[in-house]
Design an enzyme around this catalytic site. Structure first.
Site, PDB file in Angstrom:
ATOM      1  N   ASP A 150      21.397 -13.957 -11.731  1.00 57.96           N
ATOM      2  CA  ASP A 150      20.531 -13.596 -10.465  1.00 57.96           C
ATOM      3  C   ASP A 150      19.090 -12.853 -11.065  1.00 57.96           C
ATOM      4  O   ASP A 150      19.087 -12.204 -11.884  1.00 57.96           O
ATOM      5  CB  ASP A 150      21.196 -12.934  -9.522  1.00 57.96           C
ATOM      6  N   GLU A 166      17.598 -22.051  -8.177  1.00 58.45           N
ATOM      7  CA  GLU A 166      17.271 -21.424  -7.043  1.00 58.45           C
ATOM      8  C   GLU A 166      15.986 -20.678  -7.030  1.00 58.45           C
ATOM      9  O   GLU A 166      15.924 -20.046  -8.448  1.00 58.45           O
ATOM     10  CB  GLU A 166      18.395 -20.237  -6.625  1.00 58.45           C
TER      11      GLU A 166
END
Length: 432
Positions: A161, A215
């Site tokens: 992330d 992402e």
């Protein structure tokens, strides 16, 4: 051998494997039944031979007791494919479940096991790794052992992330992560063209052709992402052949850590509908960062996306751990909260919050029974949320951890309470 986690029990060749806890410590037990294999081609001793541990002799056959280490987690991933992270492509509702302590995932699995939810169990940023003194191997191994403990075979993801550089992306990929969230916030001051150029280069250099979810994150900035800017980025990606799975805009209002949405909900609903329409047209889903406890806007998020959305949580899991500590070890909580206030200024270098410490009460006069409810107050939640790294890394003058060992001992002793607390709070984040 203490408590056996019966859902973990599984055969491999002639070996039976399961996780059990004895004297507060979990281990993997491998019972070797000589010469008995499930299939003629099985090596009945493969799991027994490969896993690292100590031998215990028993009349019914040798047993190996193995630590839940990174090395053994890697072997488990080789032997049992269901313990490997996979892409969440094709799953409508996906939930990022950042587990900063490495012990929450069994509770997450118990919550979503029978639901149409794909869990991204391993989700950590480089910032979180540094603050918790963990590695991506640690994060993935914690998810592997949770999946094995719970016998969960429906698939899970692992998200590197808020990665900002090529080296960070490659580190996560080399560890076996199945999702990369590229944080382009540092490029936004140079314009969206710089964001697009950087992201396209990373995709083609590191991700193209891999079964990995990509992402794009442009949410950690003070500049709200307009629908027009969103459409521009999406169009440039499409022209460049970037296979985007999800995108996290910077929405209007405040998505602060660990508390509900702050802002004009109607404005959010109007603008979010436009973002959802763009994502739907371009073939990817929106990603909601800092999604912990954003109850005011969840109805609009799920309505406008048709529940085809990725929601990220992390702080809630830590805050529920602290709630369990307040319930079961009030002395530890009474030491932990004042310490959090002393390091709040330093912690705010990493997180944007607008807490008012005047609303954090003096806990000395409070009865122990009143302590858990403090975790329902926004200002307390924010203070505890952002100081997790300082709390976990604090040392006494002799170098011993100030809080860390007591935190893990308490949560280990009250494991079932923690799983229940997680289910109750995270359950409120799920679409109806």
């Amino acid at each position: 051998m203490g408590m056996i986690y019966w859902d973990s029990m599984i055969r491999h060749g002639g070996a039976v494997l399961f996780i059990a806890k004895e004297d507060g410590e979990k281990s993997l037990y491998v019972q070797y039944a000589h010469g008995v294999g499930d299939d003629p081609g099985d090596d009945p001793g493969e799991a027994f031979d490969k896993l690292e541990g100590r031998i215990a002799r028993h009349a019914g056959g040798d047993m190996k007791i193995c630590p839940l280490s990174n090395a053994n987690a890697g072997i488990i991933r080789e032997l049992f494919p269901f313990t490997r992270p996979v892409s969440h492509r094709g799953h409508p509702f996906t939930l990022g479940l950042g587990d900063r302590l490495g012990i929450a995932s069994p509770g997450h699995i118990r919550l979503i096991r029978e639901l149409d939810v794909f869990p991204v169990l391993a989700q950590q940023s480089i910032r979180e790794l540094n603050l918790t003194n963990r590695t991506y191997d640690d994060v993935l191994s914690a998810a592997v052992w949770a999946v094995f403990q719970e016998g969960y075979r429906k698939g899970y993801g692992a998200d590197g992330d808020h990665l900002k550089t090529r080296d960070e992306v490659m580190m996560a990929l080399d560890c076996g992560f199945s999702m990369i969230t590229l944080d382009c916030s540092e490029h936004i001051p140079n314009g969206l063209g710089a964001v697009v150029e950087f992201a396209i280069a990373i995709y083609h250099e590191c991700l193209r052709g891999k079964d990995v979810d990509f992402e794009l994150s442009i949410d950690e900035t003070q500049t709200v992402t307009s629908p027009e800017d969103h459409l521009y980025v999406a169009s440039e990606f499409k022209k460049a052949g970037v296979d985007l799975v999800s995108l996290a805009p910077r929405f209007c209002g405040e998505f602060q850590k660990g508390i509900d949405y702050r802002g004009d909900v109607r404005q959010f609903e109007r603008e979010f509908a436009l973002h959802a329409s763009i994502a739907r047209e371009m073939g990817y889903k929106l990603s909601i960062h800092s999604g912990s406890d954003k109850f005011a806007v969840f109805p609009a998020i799920y309505r406008e996306t048709g529940k085809n959305v990725h929601v990220k949580t992390a702080g809630t899991n830590w805050l529920e751990a602290v709630r369990v500590i307040a319930q079961n070890n009030p002395a530890l909580f009474r030491a932990l909260l004042p310490f959090a206030l002393t390091c709040l200024h330093e912690a705010k270098k990493y997180y944007h919050i607008t807490e008012n410490t005047d609303n954090v009460p003096d806990i000395d006069p409070l009865d122990d029974s009143e302590l858990p409810s403090l975790l329902d107050r926004d200002d307390v939640r924010q203070v505890v949320h952002v100081t997790y790294g300082h709390i976990l890394s604090a040392k006494n003058p002799d170098g011993a951890p100030t809080f860390r060992d007591d935190i893990f001992r308490t949560l280990n002793r009250h494991e079932a309470d923690y799983y229940v607390a997680l289910g109750a709070r995270i359950g409120r984040h799920l679409p109806g």
